[in-house]
Design a protein around this motif. Structure first.
Motif, PDB file in Angstrom:
ATOM      1  N   GLU A   1      60.297  30.664  39.889  1.00 19.12           N
ATOM      2  CA  GLU A   1      60.010  31.477  41.068  1.00 19.12           C
ATOM      3  C   GLU A   1      59.224  32.725  40.684  1.00 19.12           C
ATOM      4  O   GLU A   1      58.269  33.117  41.358  1.00 19.12           O
ATOM      5  N   TYR A   2      59.633  33.341  39.593  1.00 21.00           N
ATOM      6  CA  TYR A   2      58.948  34.541  39.108  1.00 21.00           C
ATOM      7  C   TYR A   2      57.490  34.224  38.777  1.00 21.00           C
ATOM      8  O   TYR A   2      56.579  34.973  39.141  1.00 21.00           O
ATOM      9  N   ASP A   3      57.271  33.093  38.118  1.00 23.10           N
ATOM     10  CA  ASP A   3      55.919  32.705  37.724  1.00 23.10           C
ATOM     11  C   ASP A   3      55.039  32.462  38.951  1.00 23.10           C
ATOM     12  O   ASP A   3      53.838  32.754  38.938  1.00 23.10           O
ATOM     13  N   THR A   4      55.630  31.955  40.020  1.00 23.23           N
ATOM     14  CA  THR A   4      54.879  31.687  41.247  1.00 23.23           C
ATOM     15  C   THR A   4      54.482  32.968  41.959  1.00 23.23           C
ATOM     16  O   THR A   4      53.358  33.087  42.456  1.00 23.23           O
ATOM     17  N   TYR A   5      55.371  33.954  41.994  1.00 20.60           N
ATOM     18  CA  TYR A   5      55.157  35.125  42.857  1.00 20.60           C
ATOM     19  C   TYR A   5      54.789  36.415  42.120  1.00 20.60           C
ATOM     20  O   TYR A   5      54.467  37.409  42.757  1.00 20.60           O
ATOM     21  N   SER A   6      54.838  36.438  40.803  1.00 18.94           N
ATOM     22  CA  SER A   6      54.414  37.639  40.079  1.00 18.94           C
ATOM     23  C   SER A   6      52.892  37.722  40.078  1.00 18.94           C
ATOM     24  O   SER A   6      52.199  36.722  40.307  1.00 18.94           O
ATOM     25  N   THR A   7      52.364  38.911  39.791  1.00 22.44           N
ATOM     26  CA  THR A   7      50.904  39.100  39.880  1.00 22.44           C
ATOM     27  C   THR A   7      50.277  39.741  38.640  1.00 22.44           C
ATOM     28  O   THR A   7      49.304  40.497  38.757  1.00 22.44           O
ATOM     29  N   PRO A   8      50.757  39.477  37.434  1.00 19.11           N
ATOM     30  CA  PRO A   8      50.127  40.133  36.283  1.00 19.11           C
ATOM     31  C   PRO A   8      48.671  39.748  36.089  1.00 19.11           C
ATOM     32  O   PRO A   8      47.826  40.606  35.800  1.00 19.11           O
ATOM     33  N   SER A   9      48.341  38.476  36.247  1.00 16.01           N
ATOM     34  CA  SER A   9      46.953  38.049  36.066  1.00 16.01           C
ATOM     35  C   SER A   9      46.068  38.609  37.164  1.00 16.01           C
ATOM     36  O   SER A   9      44.938  39.052  36.910  1.00 16.01           O
ATOM     37  N   ARG A  10      46.553  38.608  38.391  1.00 17.66           N
ATOM     38  CA  ARG A  10      45.772  39.168  39.493  1.00 17.66           C
ATOM     39  C   ARG A  10      45.533  40.655  39.274  1.00 17.66           C
ATOM     40  O   ARG A  10      44.427  41.168  39.487  1.00 17.66           O
ATOM     41  N   ASP A  11      46.575  41.387  38.839  1.00 18.05           N
ATOM     42  CA  ASP A  11      46.421  42.819  38.625  1.00 18.05           C
ATOM     43  C   ASP A  11      45.464  43.103  37.479  1.00 18.05           C
ATOM     44  O   ASP A  11      44.677  44.055  37.526  1.00 18.05           O
ATOM     45  N   GLU A  12      45.526  42.272  36.456  1.00 19.40           N
ATOM     46  CA  GLU A  12      44.595  42.449  35.341  1.00 19.40           C
ATOM     47  C   GLU A  12      43.167  42.155  35.784  1.00 19.40           C
ATOM     48  O   GLU A  12      42.228  42.828  35.355  1.00 19.40           O
ATOM     49  N   ARG A  13      42.983  41.173  36.656  1.00 26.83           N
ATOM     50  CA  ARG A  13      41.640  40.873  37.147  1.00 26.83           C
ATOM     51  C   ARG A  13      41.104  42.018  38.003  1.00 26.83           C
ATOM     52  O   ARG A  13      39.917  42.343  37.935  1.00 26.83           O
ATOM     53  N   LEU A  14      41.966  42.632  38.818  1.00 22.82           N
ATOM     54  CA  LEU A  14      41.539  43.798  39.592  1.00 22.82           C
ATOM     55  C   LEU A  14      41.151  44.933  38.653  1.00 22.82           C
ATOM     56  O   LEU A  14      40.132  45.619  38.854  1.00 22.82           O
ATOM     57  N   PHE A  15      41.936  45.138  37.619  1.00 22.95           N
ATOM     58  CA  PHE A  15      41.624  46.150  36.612  1.00 22.95           C
ATOM     59  C   PHE A  15      40.267  45.862  35.965  1.00 22.95           C
ATOM     60  O   PHE A  15      39.427  46.756  35.809  1.00 22.95           O
ATOM     61  N   ASP A  16      40.042  44.605  35.597  1.00 18.98           N
ATOM     62  CA  ASP A  16      38.770  44.225  34.979  1.00 18.98           C
ATOM     63  C   ASP A  16      37.599  44.462  35.923  1.00 18.98           C
ATOM     64  O   ASP A  16      36.526  44.917  35.503  1.00 18.98           O
ATOM     65  N   ASP A  17      37.783  44.155  37.210  1.00 20.78           N
ATOM     66  CA  ASP A  17      36.716  44.388  38.180  1.00 20.78           C
ATOM     67  C   ASP A  17      36.407  45.877  38.312  1.00 20.78           C
ATOM     68  O   ASP A  17      35.238  46.279  38.443  1.00 20.78           O
ATOM     69  N   LEU A  18      37.440  46.698  38.289  1.00 21.38           N
ATOM     70  CA  LEU A  18      37.230  48.144  38.374  1.00 21.38           C
ATOM     71  C   LEU A  18      36.567  48.687  37.111  1.00 21.38           C
ATOM     72  O   LEU A  18      35.703  49.567  37.180  1.00 21.38           O
ATOM     73  N   MET A  19      36.945  48.161  35.966  1.00 24.02           N
ATOM     74  CA  MET A  19      36.313  48.590  34.718  1.00 24.02           C
ATOM     75  C   MET A  19      34.844  48.157  34.669  1.00 24.02           C
ATOM     76  O   MET A  19      33.987  48.898  34.160  1.00 24.02           O
ATOM     77  N   ALA A  20      34.548  46.968  35.200  1.00 23.18           N
ATOM     78  CA  ALA A  20      33.157  46.524  35.266  1.00 23.18           C
ATOM     79  C   ALA A  20      32.352  47.421  36.199  1.00 23.18           C
ATOM     80  O   ALA A  20      31.199  47.779  35.909  1.00 23.18           O
ATOM     81  N   LEU A  21      32.963  47.819  37.315  1.00 21.44           N
ATOM     82  CA  LEU A  21      32.314  48.742  38.235  1.00 21.44           C
ATOM     83  C   LEU A  21      32.094  50.092  37.574  1.00 21.44           C
ATOM     84  O   LEU A  21      31.024  50.703  37.720  1.00 21.44           O
ATOM     85  N   ARG A  22      33.085  50.563  36.838  1.00 18.40           N
ATOM     86  CA  ARG A  22      32.969  51.850  36.139  1.00 18.40           C
ATOM     87  C   ARG A  22      31.831  51.810  35.117  1.00 18.40           C
ATOM     88  O   ARG A  22      31.019  52.736  35.013  1.00 18.40           O
ATOM     89  N   SER A  23      31.762  50.729  34.368  1.00 23.36           N
ATOM     90  CA  SER A  23      30.717  50.581  33.361  1.00 23.36           C
ATOM     91  C   SER A  23      29.334  50.530  34.016  1.00 23.36           C
ATOM     92  O   SER A  23      28.376  51.147  33.532  1.00 23.36           O
ATOM     93  N   GLY A  24      29.236  49.788  35.136  1.00 27.30           N
ATOM     94  CA  GLY A  24      27.969  49.711  35.841  1.00 27.30           C
ATOM     95  C   GLY A  24      27.533  51.057  36.392  1.00 27.30           C
ATOM     96  O   GLY A  24      26.358  51.427  36.310  1.00 27.30           O
ATOM     97  N   PHE A  25      28.483  51.803  36.951  1.00 24.81           N
ATOM     98  CA  PHE A  25      28.192  53.127  37.501  1.00 24.81           C
ATOM     99  C   PHE A  25      27.742  54.075  36.390  1.00 24.81           C
ATOM    100  O   PHE A  25      26.816  54.865  36.557  1.00 24.81           O
ATOM    101  N   LYS A  26      28.359  53.979  35.238  1.00 26.46           N
ATOM    102  CA  LYS A  26      28.049  54.859  34.115  1.00 26.46           C
ATOM    103  C   LYS A  26      26.607  54.685  33.646  1.00 26.46           C
ATOM    104  O   LYS A  26      25.952  55.642  33.214  1.00 26.46           O
ATOM    105  N   SER A  27      26.095  53.464  33.751  1.00 27.41           N
ATOM    106  CA  SER A  27      24.748  53.194  33.236  1.00 27.41           C
ATOM    107  C   SER A  27      23.681  53.186  34.330  1.00 27.41           C
ATOM    108  O   SER A  27      22.487  53.168  34.021  1.00 27.41           O
ATOM    109  N   ALA A  28      24.098  53.201  35.601  1.00 29.44           N
ATOM    110  CA  ALA A  28      23.127  53.124  36.703  1.00 29.44           C
ATOM    111  C   ALA A  28      22.422  54.465  36.904  1.00 29.44           C
ATOM    112  O   ALA A  28      22.993  55.530  36.656  1.00 29.44           O
TER     113      ALA A  28
END
Length: 421
Positions: A299-326
């Motif tokens: 049940e925990y594996d079905t409803y926990s969100t560690p991978s989703r949260d890490e993907r959101l973090f990665d998307d924000l870091m990619a945005l941060r990196s893009g903003f830094k160089s734009a």
């Protein structure tokens, strides 16, 4: 005697044809593969399992089915094969041999009913563990990385995506789904951005890890050594992870992306990830209330969100990196990004430590109602996520899941994630 034998053969042929899930009228070749690529590019959408009709106008027998990430990959190839009466087969994950549309276990049902039952069987036995047996890794070339292939993560993260299109700027448009819960709908998800290669290849960036872009094997190569498949390539495993995204983009791009277009795309990707988290958290909160006790591992594996949260973090870091160089973007975009990243030239940790709670203002971007009557923008979501305040533990209440307060429960947890700044 000859008449009797002929009648028997005709009867057997009729019975066999009637028993198959569908009868093959066409066979895979280069022409059908190109048609498949075109169909995926134009018709494979997040609504594939919600629409009443298929792209050829026929009634959709798969409407309402609920797919996880591996199911979504199989569905993409399956639906096209069904519509065009092409062979479909996968290596049987439960034993030897294959599972194919020649199977006769649903004899007596209509063809649409048999097709739905067959796809449901694949959903039950197929997974990210079986996908490597039905696919092979390809070179980072537009000759191979094109609509209709998959992107697979290692078993440590057991996730997969389907490639709906490879944009001219060398960025993938991916259709996918996450683990399905009790109240999940049939609509799939999508993103137009690169997943973090460190996450995709985590634990094993070798051919035995099976990660990266992979194409479906020709049916004649099911069960054979993967290196025998024409087009097999180990190129993806030789690229350093720190350079993987930039190298892949460079190999697959046919035109350069401007700063404004890049910021628009990365901002949308982060916003979409934020919005998608809402339904996932709500499902977990509802499930916990319904269960009324600490969740089991499954049940925990079905409803926990560690991978989703890490993907959101990665998307924000990619945005941060893009903003830094734009250097070239409009003032509205610049104000929005400065609210999210007020000290982009500093380190992410120092920037976030200096941030205070972010209210919604005229410069807010991506304002989301994350629980009933309560909203925040992407800037505040970023602040909470980067501070490690957001919980991916489904045993926590909704306030803790969104970082309004720290989670506190006595239940066992597995594989929680926290940002590493």
């Amino acid at each position: 005697m000859r008449i009797h034998v002929l009648a028997t053969l005709l009867l057997l042929a009729s019975t066999s044809a009637q028993a198959a899930v569908w009868n093959n009228r066409n066979n895979w070749n280069s022409s059908w593969e190109e048609r498949y690529v075109s169909w995926v590019r134009s018709s494979w959408t997040v609504n594939a399992l919600t629409q009443s009709t298929l792209s050829n106008g026929e009634t959709n027998p798969f409407k309402g089915m609920r797919a996880d990430c591996a199911d979504t990959v199989y569905t993409m190839r399956f639906v096209f094969a069904y519509m065009n009466k092409l062979p479909f087969a996968i290596k049987d994950p439960t034993g030897s041999g294959v599972l194919s549309n020649a199977m006769s276990r649903w004899d007596g049902q209509s063809e649409p009913a048999k097709a739905r039952a067959f796809l449901n069987l694949i959903y039950n036995v197929g997974s990210t563990r079986s996908l490597p047996n039905d696919s092979f890794p390809v070179a980072l070339s537009r000759s191979y990385v094109k609509p209709g292939i998959m992107l697979l993560a290692t078993q440590k993260n057991h996730h997969s995506w389907t490639l709906q299109n490879m944009l001219s700027i060398g960025v993938p448009h991916l259709v996918f789904n996450s683990t399905i819960g009790a109240t999940s709908g049939s609509k799939l998800q999508e993103r137009t951005s690169w997943p973090n290669p460190g996450w995709v290849f985590e634990g094993d960036q070798t051919p035995s890890g099976h990660a990266g872009f992979r194409a479906f094997r020709p049916l004649a190569y099911l069960g054979r050594p993967v290196w025998d498949v024409p087009g097999y390539s180990e190129e993806q495993y030789r690229i350093p992870l720190s350079q993987w995204t930039s190298r892949a983009t460079g190999k697959l791009a046919t035109q350069k992306e401007g700063d404004q277009a890049k910021m628009d795309r990365l901002m949308k990707a982060a916003c979409d990830a934020f919005k998608q988290r809402v339904s996932s958290v709500n499902e977990g909160v509802q499930a916990r209330a319904s269960i009324g006790r600490c969740m089991t591992y499954a049940e925990y594996d079905t409803y926990s969100t560690p991978s989703r949260d890490e993907r959101l973090f990665d998307d924000l870091m990619a945005l941060r990196s893009g903003f830094k160089s734009a250097s070239k973007m409009d003032q509205k975009t610049l104000r929005r990004l400065r609210k999210i990243f007020p000290a982009v030239q500093s380190g992410a940790r120092a920037e976030n430590q200096a941030m205070r709670a972010q209210g919604v203002t005229a410069d807010s971007f991506c304002v989301v109602e994350y629980r009933r009557g309560v909203s925040m923008d992407l800037s505040e979501m970023k602040r909470r996520l980067f501070a490690g305040a957001v919980s991916n533990n489904p045993n926590d209440d909704i306030q803790a899941r969104w970082g309004e307060r720290r989670g506190s429960n006595s239940c066992q947890s597995w594989g929680e994630w926290a940002p590493n700044l």
